[in-house]
Design a protein around this motif. Structure first.
Motif, PDB file in Angstrom:
ATOM      1  N   ALA A  33       5.561  19.029   6.970  1.00 40.48           N
ATOM      2  CA  ALA A  33       4.407  18.359   7.578  1.00 40.48           C
ATOM      3  C   ALA A  33       4.057  18.936   8.938  1.00 40.48           C
ATOM      4  O   ALA A  33       4.933  19.175   9.774  1.00 40.48           O
ATOM      5  CB  ALA A  33       4.697  16.863   7.699  1.00 40.48           C
ATOM      6  N   ALA A  34       2.772  19.135   9.152  1.00 40.49           N
ATOM      7  CA  ALA A  34       2.291  19.692  10.423  1.00 40.49           C
ATOM      8  C   ALA A  34       1.734  18.628  11.355  1.00 40.49           C
ATOM      9  O   ALA A  34       1.493  18.891  12.530  1.00 40.49           O
ATOM     10  CB  ALA A  34       1.211  20.740  10.149  1.00 40.49           C
ATOM     11  N   GLY A  35       1.525  17.401  10.855  1.00 37.56           N
ATOM     12  CA  GLY A  35       0.894  16.354  11.651  1.00 37.56           C
ATOM     13  C   GLY A  35       1.804  15.752  12.699  1.00 37.56           C
ATOM     14  O   GLY A  35       3.029  15.820  12.604  1.00 37.56           O
ATOM     15  N   ASP A  36       1.197  15.146  13.712  1.00 37.40           N
ATOM     16  CA  ASP A  36       1.944  14.453  14.759  1.00 37.40           C
ATOM     17  C   ASP A  36       2.383  13.066  14.309  1.00 37.40           C
ATOM     18  O   ASP A  36       3.317  12.493  14.865  1.00 37.40           O
ATOM     19  CB  ASP A  36       1.089  14.325  16.016  1.00 37.40           C
ATOM     20  CG  ASP A  36       0.669  15.679  16.542  1.00 37.40           C
ATOM     21  OD1 ASP A  36       1.490  16.329  17.205  1.00 37.40           O
ATOM     22  OD2 ASP A  36      -0.471  16.089  16.266  1.00 37.40           O
ATOM     23  N   ILE A  37       1.670  12.529  13.318  1.00 37.61           N
ATOM     24  CA  ILE A  37       2.020  11.250  12.702  1.00 37.61           C
ATOM     25  C   ILE A  37       2.180  11.506  11.212  1.00 37.61           C
ATOM     26  O   ILE A  37       1.405  12.265  10.618  1.00 37.61           O
ATOM     27  CB  ILE A  37       0.934  10.189  12.959  1.00 37.61           C
ATOM     28  CG1 ILE A  37       0.751   9.970  14.461  1.00 37.61           C
ATOM     29  CG2 ILE A  37       1.277   8.872  12.269  1.00 37.61           C
ATOM     30  CD1 ILE A  37      -0.415   9.062  14.810  1.00 37.61           C
ATOM     31  N   VAL A  38       3.194  10.892  10.609  1.00 42.22           N
ATOM     32  CA  VAL A  38       3.494  11.128   9.198  1.00 42.22           C
ATOM     33  C   VAL A  38       3.618   9.802   8.470  1.00 42.22           C
ATOM     34  O   VAL A  38       4.193   8.839   8.997  1.00 42.22           O
ATOM     35  CB  VAL A  38       4.805  11.929   9.029  1.00 42.22           C
ATOM     36  CG1 VAL A  38       5.154  12.105   7.554  1.00 42.22           C
ATOM     37  CG2 VAL A  38       4.692  13.296   9.703  1.00 42.22           C
ATOM     38  N   THR A  39       3.091   9.753   7.268  1.00 39.78           N
ATOM     39  CA  THR A  39       3.257   8.592   6.407  1.00 39.78           C
ATOM     40  C   THR A  39       3.414   9.061   4.972  1.00 39.78           C
ATOM     41  O   THR A  39       3.385  10.261   4.687  1.00 39.78           O
ATOM     42  CB  THR A  39       2.092   7.604   6.558  1.00 39.78           C
ATOM     43  OG1 THR A  39       2.434   6.366   5.913  1.00 39.78           O
ATOM     44  CG2 THR A  39       0.806   8.154   5.953  1.00 39.78           C
ATOM     45  N   ILE A  40       3.572   8.108   4.072  1.00 40.00           N
ATOM     46  CA  ILE A  40       3.867   8.407   2.664  1.00 40.00           C
ATOM     47  C   ILE A  40       2.887   7.662   1.776  1.00 40.00           C
ATOM     48  O   ILE A  40       2.492   6.531   2.075  1.00 40.00           O
ATOM     49  CB  ILE A  40       5.314   8.000   2.325  1.00 40.00           C
ATOM     50  CG1 ILE A  40       6.306   8.762   3.216  1.00 40.00           C
ATOM     51  CG2 ILE A  40       5.648   8.254   0.852  1.00 40.00           C
ATOM     52  CD1 ILE A  40       7.647   8.096   3.353  1.00 40.00           C
ATOM     53  N   LEU A  41       2.495   8.299   0.677  1.00 40.15           N
ATOM     54  CA  LEU A  41       1.642   7.659  -0.315  1.00 40.15           C
ATOM     55  C   LEU A  41       2.210   7.930  -1.696  1.00 40.15           C
ATOM     56  O   LEU A  41       2.243   9.078  -2.140  1.00 40.15           O
ATOM     57  CB  LEU A  41       0.205   8.194  -0.237  1.00 40.15           C
ATOM     58  CG  LEU A  41      -0.768   7.661  -1.289  1.00 40.15           C
ATOM     59  CD1 LEU A  41      -1.000   6.173  -1.094  1.00 40.15           C
ATOM     60  CD2 LEU A  41      -2.091   8.423  -1.255  1.00 40.15           C
ATOM     61  N   ASP A  42       2.684   6.892  -2.378  1.00 49.24           N
ATOM     62  CA  ASP A  42       3.080   7.038  -3.768  1.00 49.24           C
ATOM     63  C   ASP A  42       1.827   7.260  -4.599  1.00 49.24           C
ATOM     64  O   ASP A  42       0.796   6.614  -4.362  1.00 49.24           O
ATOM     65  CB  ASP A  42       3.813   5.791  -4.264  1.00 49.24           C
ATOM     66  CG  ASP A  42       5.215   5.673  -3.688  1.00 49.24           C
ATOM     67  OD1 ASP A  42       5.708   6.679  -3.133  1.00 49.24           O
ATOM     68  OD2 ASP A  42       5.813   4.587  -3.780  1.00 49.24           O
ATOM     69  N   ALA A  43       1.918   8.127  -5.589  1.00 48.36           N
ATOM     70  CA  ALA A  43       0.738   8.497  -6.372  1.00 48.36           C
ATOM     71  C   ALA A  43       0.544   7.597  -7.579  1.00 48.36           C
ATOM     72  O   ALA A  43       0.131   8.051  -8.649  1.00 48.36           O
ATOM     73  CB  ALA A  43       0.862   9.954  -6.816  1.00 48.36           C
ATOM     74  N   ASP A  44       0.801   6.310  -7.440  1.00 50.55           N
ATOM     75  CA  ASP A  44       0.749   5.403  -8.582  1.00 50.55           C
ATOM     76  C   ASP A  44      -0.345   4.349  -8.471  1.00 50.55           C
ATOM     77  O   ASP A  44      -0.417   3.437  -9.296  1.00 50.55           O
ATOM     78  CB  ASP A  44       2.099   4.721  -8.775  1.00 50.55           C
ATOM     79  CG  ASP A  44       2.594   4.023  -7.504  1.00 50.55           C
ATOM     80  OD1 ASP A  44       1.780   3.833  -6.571  1.00 50.55           O
ATOM     81  OD2 ASP A  44       3.785   3.680  -7.443  1.00 50.55           O
ATOM     82  N   LEU A  45      -1.166   4.435  -7.428  1.00 53.60           N
ATOM     83  CA  LEU A  45      -2.310   3.549  -7.231  1.00 53.60           C
ATOM     84  C   LEU A  45      -1.914   2.112  -6.905  1.00 53.60           C
ATOM     85  O   LEU A  45      -2.747   1.212  -6.950  1.00 53.60           O
ATOM     86  CB  LEU A  45      -3.241   3.547  -8.460  1.00 53.60           C
ATOM     87  CG  LEU A  45      -3.822   4.907  -8.862  1.00 53.60           C
ATOM     88  CD1 LEU A  45      -4.674   4.772 -10.115  1.00 53.60           C
ATOM     89  CD2 LEU A  45      -4.644   5.510  -7.720  1.00 53.60           C
ATOM     90  N   GLU A  46      -0.647   1.868  -6.543  1.00 49.39           N
ATOM     91  CA  GLU A  46      -0.241   0.523  -6.149  1.00 49.39           C
ATOM     92  C   GLU A  46      -0.742   0.176  -4.749  1.00 49.39           C
ATOM     93  O   GLU A  46      -0.955  -0.997  -4.439  1.00 49.39           O
ATOM     94  CB  GLU A  46       1.287   0.395  -6.189  1.00 49.39           C
ATOM     95  CG  GLU A  46       1.867   0.395  -7.589  1.00 49.39           C
ATOM     96  CD  GLU A  46       3.355   0.058  -7.592  1.00 49.39           C
ATOM     97  OE1 GLU A  46       3.833  -0.446  -8.624  1.00 49.39           O
ATOM     98  OE2 GLU A  46       4.037   0.294  -6.572  1.00 49.39           O
TER      99      GLU A  46
END
Length: 239
Positions: free
Chosen positions: A90-103
């Motif tokens: 990751a190159a961003g200063d802030i990082v988050t996560i997204l599951d690819a399941d549309l929940e």
């Protein structure tokens, strides 16, 4: 405004999307994310954890045009391993996560960014309310609440959702955790290490719709038991 806040405002957001056999939903997940209005430039980083169902082909055009960065594990190693790869890339200063399941709805990222950009917190969690029309099952909800109570007790805090996918933090905070879990235990490990290091987690209500086992829900009760042990281990041993 202090230097820390200025630096954060001028940064970007990296969204790590760990996937394993999510051909049916990966495209829609990324399209929803791309349509989300955010106050920072966005990096979408898909970590394919050894999918064999054609997941890669579903987003090949997005990768080719540079909309998405794509990294593939040669074999399935687990969600935690995919997130670790994402943190390294990751190159961003802030990082988050997204599951690819549309929940989860990435439109809620804007609310999570607010306390971080305002300098009120370095970590923000999206917390789920588990309404009757959104919960996976009775025991799934009870397990989540029990895990949150266990964590709150051990760390003398109050946290309502440990297992939420929507964990957002400055990249330096993420990397300081040095997570080791390969599977779903990464959620419990990250939370416990954040609390043990003294971070105060800012909770923001989010939307959530749990998918069914038939739709591809991968969590099992054994993951909850493992999470209880991981949190206790980190509290007592620090790792």
């Amino acid at each position: 405004m202090d230097d820390h806040t200025e630096a954060t405002r001028a940064g970007s957001l990296s969204v790590i999307v760990p996937v394993f056999n999510e051909r049916a939903t990966i495209r829609d997940s990324i399209e929803r994310l791309r349509k989300t209005e955010l106050p920072l430039p966005l990096e979408v980083l898909v970590i394919d954890d050894g999918s064999t169902d054609g997941t890669q082909e579903m987003i090949a055009d997005l990768v080719a045009e540079g909309t998405v960065r794509y990294v593939r594990h040669a074999r399935n190693r687990g969600k935690g391993a995919a997130i670790r790869t994402g943190l390294a890339e990751a190159a961003g200063d802030i990082v988050t996560i997204l599951d690819a399941d549309l929940e989860y709805d990435p439109a809620d990222y804007a609310a999570l960014l607010e306390p971080i950009l305002a300098g009120e917190a370095r970590v923000a969690y999206g917390t789920r309310s588990f309404g009757a029309h959104t919960a996976f099952s009775f025991w799934y909800v009870i397990g989540n609440k029990a895990l949150a109570l266990w964590t709150s007790l051990l760390f003398d805090t109050w946290l309502s959702d440990v297992e939420t996918c929507f964990k957002m933090a400055e990249s330096s905070v993420w990397r300081s955790l040095a997570p080791t879990s390969n599977g779903f235990g990464i959620e419990a490990e990250a939370t416990a290490k954040l609390l043990r290091s003294g971070q105060r987690i800012y909770e923001v209500p989010i939307r959530y719709r749990a998918r069914s086992r038939e739709e591809g829900k991968k969590l099992h009760w054994t993951d909850g038991v493992a999470a209880l042990w991981i949190i206790l281990r980190v509290r007592l041993l620090g790792h």
